[in-house]
Design a protein around this motif. Sequence first.
Motif, PDB file in Angstrom:
ATOM      1  N   SER A   7       0.844  -1.187   0.000  1.00 34.83           N
ATOM      2  CA  SER A   7       0.000   0.000   0.000  1.00 34.83           C
ATOM      3  C   SER A   7       0.876   1.231   0.000  1.00 34.83           C
ATOM      4  N   GLY A   8       0.254   2.381  -0.223  1.00 36.49           N
ATOM      5  CA  GLY A   8       0.981   3.636  -0.145  1.00 36.49           C
ATOM      6  C   GLY A   8       1.315   4.262  -1.478  1.00 36.49           C
ATOM      7  N   GLY A   9       1.022   3.568  -2.550  1.00 37.85           N
ATOM      8  CA  GLY A   9       1.289   4.149  -3.862  1.00 37.85           C
ATOM      9  C   GLY A   9       0.337   5.290  -4.175  1.00 37.85           C
ATOM     10  N   GLY A  10       0.615   5.968  -5.276  1.00 40.08           N
ATOM     11  CA  GLY A  10      -0.245   7.065  -5.683  1.00 40.08           C
ATOM     12  C   GLY A  10       0.417   7.931  -6.716  1.00 40.08           C
ATOM     13  N   LEU A  11      -0.170   9.092  -6.933  1.00 46.59           N
ATOM     14  CA  LEU A  11       0.341  10.069  -7.896  1.00 46.59           C
ATOM     15  C   LEU A  11       1.062  11.169  -7.134  1.00 46.59           C
ATOM     16  N   VAL A  12       2.276  11.457  -7.549  1.00 48.84           N
ATOM     17  CA  VAL A  12       3.073  12.475  -6.880  1.00 48.84           C
ATOM     18  C   VAL A  12       3.858  13.245  -7.927  1.00 48.84           C
ATOM     19  N   GLN A  13       4.133  14.504  -7.634  1.00 49.44           N
ATOM     20  CA  GLN A  13       4.941  15.305  -8.552  1.00 49.44           C
ATOM     21  C   GLN A  13       6.416  14.958  -8.398  1.00 49.44           C
ATOM     22  N   GLY A  15      10.095  15.133  -7.530  1.00 55.29           N
ATOM     23  CA  GLY A  15      10.692  15.753  -6.357  1.00 55.29           C
ATOM     24  C   GLY A  15       9.978  15.417  -5.063  1.00 55.29           C
ATOM     25  N   GLY A  16       8.810  14.818  -5.176  1.00 57.04           N
ATOM     26  CA  GLY A  16       8.029  14.477  -4.000  1.00 57.04           C
ATOM     27  C   GLY A  16       8.450  13.177  -3.365  1.00 57.04           C
ATOM     28  N   SER A  17       7.683  12.785  -2.352  1.00 51.04           N
ATOM     29  CA  SER A  17       8.010  11.591  -1.575  1.00 51.04           C
ATOM     30  C   SER A  17       6.769  10.728  -1.379  1.00 51.04           C
ATOM     31  N   LEU A  18       7.021   9.445  -1.198  1.00 47.97           N
ATOM     32  CA  LEU A  18       5.987   8.494  -0.837  1.00 47.97           C
ATOM     33  C   LEU A  18       6.595   7.451   0.097  1.00 47.97           C
ATOM     34  N   ARG A  19       5.759   6.844   0.913  1.00 53.80           N
ATOM     35  CA  ARG A  19       6.190   5.701   1.703  1.00 53.80           C
ATOM     36  C   ARG A  19       5.303   4.522   1.374  1.00 53.80           C
ATOM     37  N   LYS A  86      11.393  10.736  -9.336  1.00 48.99           N
ATOM     38  CA  LYS A  86      11.558  11.140 -10.720  1.00 48.99           C
ATOM     39  C   LYS A  86      10.501  10.448 -11.580  1.00 48.99           C
ATOM     40  N   PRO A  87      10.174  11.020 -12.722  1.00 54.20           N
ATOM     41  CA  PRO A  87       9.200  10.354 -13.605  1.00 54.20           C
ATOM     42  C   PRO A  87       9.599   8.920 -13.942  1.00 54.20           C
ATOM     43  N   THR A 113       3.021   6.667  -9.567  1.00 51.03           N
ATOM     44  CA  THR A 113       3.101   7.493 -10.767  1.00 51.03           C
ATOM     45  C   THR A 113       3.699   8.840 -10.390  1.00 51.03           C
ATOM     46  N   VAL A 114       4.785   9.193 -11.069  1.00 50.82           N
ATOM     47  CA  VAL A 114       5.469  10.453 -10.795  1.00 50.82           C
ATOM     48  C   VAL A 114       5.310  11.350 -12.008  1.00 50.82           C
ATOM     49  N   SER A 115       4.673  12.491 -11.811  1.00 53.55           N
ATOM     50  CA  SER A 115       4.449  13.422 -12.910  1.00 53.55           C
ATOM     51  C   SER A 115       5.577  14.441 -12.979  1.00 53.55           C
ATOM     52  N   SER A 116       5.859  14.876 -14.187  1.00 54.71           N
ATOM     53  CA  SER A 116       6.954  15.836 -14.373  1.00 54.71           C
ATOM     54  C   SER A 116       6.456  17.272 -14.274  1.00 54.71           C
TER      55      SER A 116
END
Length: 116
Positions: A7-13, A15-19, A86-87, A113-116
Amino acid sequence: QVQLVESGGGLVQAGGSLRLSCAASGRSISSNGIGWYRQAPGKQRESVASITSDGFTNYAGSVKGRFTISRENAKNTVYLHMSSLKPEDTAVYSCTIIRGPGFGSWGQGTQVTVSS
């Protein structure tokens, strides 16, 4: 029989962070080595990071210094802290048992998913 759930995935810009979390049920995974893998569309699955039962860690060169794998045995969970995303980190991330009982067990994966 152990079951792994990510779990913990998602969409982030960028430079961002996720756990990400890899939670085990059915039995303790404290004696297991655990690995995080990822697979991007059209690409082969690749190892991202791993942690032994003693807490020793290993990382792919592409994520070293940005990702941190850790474990919390009291919660029967392994984490993947991802920063400076990074994307090209976009992929489905899955955890697996790489050593010990239940070797080869996989979770269903979580999309990052990492957006640029």
